[in-house]
Design a protein around this motif. Structure first.
Motif, PDB file in Angstrom:
ATOM      1  N   ILE A 193      -8.186   5.412  -4.632  1.00 34.30           N
ATOM      2  CA  ILE A 193      -9.444   4.671  -4.506  1.00 34.30           C
ATOM      3  C   ILE A 193     -10.413   5.060  -5.618  1.00 34.30           C
ATOM      4  O   ILE A 193     -10.270   6.120  -6.225  1.00 34.30           O
ATOM      5  N   PRO A 194     -11.406   4.210  -5.894  1.00 35.49           N
ATOM      6  CA  PRO A 194     -12.390   4.549  -6.927  1.00 35.49           C
ATOM      7  C   PRO A 194     -13.099   5.874  -6.613  1.00 35.49           C
ATOM      8  O   PRO A 194     -13.399   6.157  -5.441  1.00 35.49           O
ATOM      9  N   VAL A 195     -13.367   6.666  -7.650  1.00 37.48           N
ATOM     10  CA  VAL A 195     -13.949   7.998  -7.439  1.00 37.48           C
ATOM     11  C   VAL A 195     -15.330   7.956  -6.802  1.00 37.48           C
ATOM     12  O   VAL A 195     -15.726   8.906  -6.129  1.00 37.48           O
ATOM     13  N   LEU A 224     -13.036   6.941   1.422  1.00 38.81           N
ATOM     14  CA  LEU A 224     -11.977   6.292   2.182  1.00 38.81           C
ATOM     15  C   LEU A 224     -12.496   5.928   3.570  1.00 38.81           C
ATOM     16  O   LEU A 224     -13.087   6.749   4.252  1.00 38.81           O
ATOM     17  N   HIS A 225     -12.283   4.693   3.986  1.00 40.04           N
ATOM     18  CA  HIS A 225     -12.627   4.234   5.329  1.00 40.04           C
ATOM     19  C   HIS A 225     -11.397   4.513   6.189  1.00 40.04           C
ATOM     20  O   HIS A 225     -10.379   3.800   6.092  1.00 40.04           O
ATOM     21  N   LEU A 226     -11.458   5.566   7.002  1.00 42.17           N
ATOM     22  CA  LEU A 226     -10.277   6.029   7.723  1.00 42.17           C
ATOM     23  C   LEU A 226      -9.680   4.978   8.663  1.00 42.17           C
ATOM     24  O   LEU A 226      -8.463   4.878   8.785  1.00 42.17           O
ATOM     25  N   LYS A 227     -10.521   4.179   9.306  1.00 37.71           N
ATOM     26  CA  LYS A 227      -9.993   3.154  10.219  1.00 37.71           C
ATOM     27  C   LYS A 227      -9.270   2.056   9.445  1.00 37.71           C
ATOM     28  O   LYS A 227      -8.182   1.623   9.832  1.00 37.71           O
ATOM     29  N   LYS A 228      -9.873   1.591   8.357  1.00 38.71           N
ATOM     30  CA  LYS A 228      -9.212   0.553   7.554  1.00 38.71           C
ATOM     31  C   LYS A 228      -7.947   1.109   6.907  1.00 38.71           C
ATOM     32  O   LYS A 228      -6.936   0.403   6.815  1.00 38.71           O
ATOM     33  N   VAL A 241      -1.203   3.373  -0.688  1.00 42.12           N
ATOM     34  CA  VAL A 241      -2.023   2.167  -0.752  1.00 42.12           C
ATOM     35  C   VAL A 241      -3.094   2.384  -1.813  1.00 42.12           C
ATOM     36  O   VAL A 241      -3.780   3.400  -1.825  1.00 42.12           O
ATOM     37  N   MET A 242      -3.217   1.409  -2.695  1.00 41.19           N
ATOM     38  CA  MET A 242      -4.287   1.426  -3.692  1.00 41.19           C
ATOM     39  C   MET A 242      -5.384   0.488  -3.211  1.00 41.19           C
ATOM     40  O   MET A 242      -5.098  -0.577  -2.654  1.00 41.19           O
ATOM     41  N   ASP A 243      -6.630   0.887  -3.423  1.00 37.90           N
ATOM     42  CA  ASP A 243      -7.730   0.008  -3.030  1.00 37.90           C
ATOM     43  C   ASP A 243      -7.619  -1.306  -3.797  1.00 37.90           C
ATOM     44  O   ASP A 243      -7.289  -1.325  -4.987  1.00 37.90           O
ATOM     45  N   GLY A 267       1.074  -0.633  -2.084  1.00 39.01           N
ATOM     46  CA  GLY A 267       0.485  -1.928  -1.775  1.00 39.01           C
ATOM     47  C   GLY A 267      -1.008  -1.858  -2.080  1.00 39.01           C
ATOM     48  O   GLY A 267      -1.526  -0.795  -2.426  1.00 39.01           O
ATOM     49  N   PHE A 268      -1.682  -2.983  -1.963  1.00 38.15           N
ATOM     50  CA  PHE A 268      -3.125  -3.042  -2.183  1.00 38.15           C
ATOM     51  C   PHE A 268      -3.794  -3.466  -0.885  1.00 38.15           C
ATOM     52  O   PHE A 268      -3.294  -4.350  -0.187  1.00 38.15           O
ATOM     53  N   ALA A 269      -4.930  -2.847  -0.560  1.00 36.60           N
ATOM     54  CA  ALA A 269      -5.694  -3.214   0.634  1.00 36.60           C
ATOM     55  C   ALA A 269      -7.130  -2.734   0.463  1.00 36.60           C
ATOM     56  O   ALA A 269      -7.417  -1.842  -0.341  1.00 36.60           O
ATOM     57  N   ASP A 270      -8.013  -3.322   1.251  1.00 45.30           N
ATOM     58  CA  ASP A 270      -9.415  -2.900   1.302  1.00 45.30           C
ATOM     59  C   ASP A 270      -9.464  -1.644   2.172  1.00 45.30           C
ATOM     60  O   ASP A 270      -9.301  -1.728   3.383  1.00 45.30           O
ATOM     61  N   VAL A 271      -9.644  -0.476   1.554  1.00 47.54           N
ATOM     62  CA  VAL A 271      -9.602   0.777   2.307  1.00 47.54           C
ATOM     63  C   VAL A 271     -10.812   1.690   2.056  1.00 47.54           C
ATOM     64  O   VAL A 271     -10.797   2.849   2.423  1.00 47.54           O
ATOM     65  N   VAL A 272     -11.866   1.149   1.448  1.00 44.17           N
ATOM     66  CA  VAL A 272     -13.030   1.992   1.179  1.00 44.17           C
ATOM     67  C   VAL A 272     -14.242   1.582   2.004  1.00 44.17           C
ATOM     68  O   VAL A 272     -14.357   0.435   2.435  1.00 44.17           O
ATOM     69  N   ILE A 273     -15.139   2.519   2.199  1.00 40.15           N
ATOM     70  CA  ILE A 273     -16.399   2.269   2.902  1.00 40.15           C
ATOM     71  C   ILE A 273     -17.286   1.432   1.994  1.00 40.15           C
ATOM     72  O   ILE A 273     -17.343   1.655   0.783  1.00 40.15           O
ATOM     73  N   GLY A 274     -17.973   0.470   2.594  1.00 36.79           N
ATOM     74  CA  GLY A 274     -18.919  -0.330   1.824  1.00 36.79           C
ATOM     75  C   GLY A 274     -18.315  -1.575   1.223  1.00 36.79           C
ATOM     76  O   GLY A 274     -18.958  -2.254   0.449  1.00 36.79           O
ATOM     77  N   ASP A 275     -17.083  -1.858   1.542  1.00 37.53           N
ATOM     78  CA  ASP A 275     -16.423  -3.052   1.026  1.00 37.53           C
ATOM     79  C   ASP A 275     -16.075  -3.989   2.177  1.00 37.53           C
ATOM     80  O   ASP A 275     -15.109  -4.740   2.099  1.00 37.53           O
ATOM     81  N   GLU A 276     -16.860  -3.917   3.248  1.00 37.45           N
ATOM     82  CA  GLU A 276     -16.564  -4.716   4.424  1.00 37.45           C
ATOM     83  C   GLU A 276     -16.667  -6.197   4.094  1.00 37.45           C
ATOM     84  O   GLU A 276     -17.576  -6.622   3.391  1.00 37.45           O
TER      85      GLU A 276
END
Length: 164
Positions: free
Chosen positions: A65-67, A71-75, A116-118, A152-161
């Motif tokens: 994920i970007p530095v 990481l959004h643990l639930k996502k 998983v990459m963001d 794979g790629f997925a939305d996994v960071v906080i603030g990217d809802e």
């Protein structure tokens, strides 16, 4: 410039014919990813960190994920099909990955873990991640990296809802 000892990650990229650009800075002590980006003169948005997590049933999962993000643990758990995950304790990083904290590359870990990459990486031509040693970063295509490590790629960071 002193001769650079190649890391396992660099050797794997070269073996697979994946081009990369190497950056380095004084890596004697741990620095956070935002500081590492500043040290190599690159924007935080293109520098990614490698995070290692563990699920309740002891499965290891890796996230890139970007530095500047968290990481959004639930996502993240949802992205890897787990009920929940937690960050792997720093004391276990070397045992699990073969790398030390601050020098953990998504390439060349002891085992191949689900990664998983963001999704933000998909919009970039290149990203920068650890080359497998503190003070060494490598710039490469996120698509080539994902293909190499089976990510794979997925939305996994906080603030990217996205409306959730």
């Amino acid at each position: 410039m002193a001769s650079i000892t190649k890391t396992n990650a660099m050797r794997i990229l070269e073996k697979e014919g994946i081009p990369y650009q190497l950056y380095h800075y004084d890596g004697d002590t741990f620095v956070d990813g935002v500081s590492a980006a500043a040290k190599i003169g690159k924007p935080c948005e293109m520098v990614y960190k490698t995070l290692v997590t563990i699920s309740a049933n002891k499965n290891i999962h890796v996230f890139v994920i970007p530095v500047g993000k968290e990481l959004h643990l639930k996502k993240a758990a949802k992205a890897v099909g787990e009920k929940s995950i937690a960050m792997l304790p720093a004391a276990q990083i070397t045992q699990v990955t073969g790398y030390i904290k601050g020098g953990c590359s998504p390439v060349g870990m002891k085992k191949r873990y689900a990664t998983v990459m963001d999704r933000s990486a998909q919009a970039l031509d290149t990203i920068i991640c650890s080359a497998g040693k503190r003070g060494m970063q490598m710039e490469l295509s996120p698509r080539a990296l994902a293909g190499l490590i089976g990510a794979g790629f997925a939305d996994v960071v906080i603030g990217d809802e996205t409306g959730s």
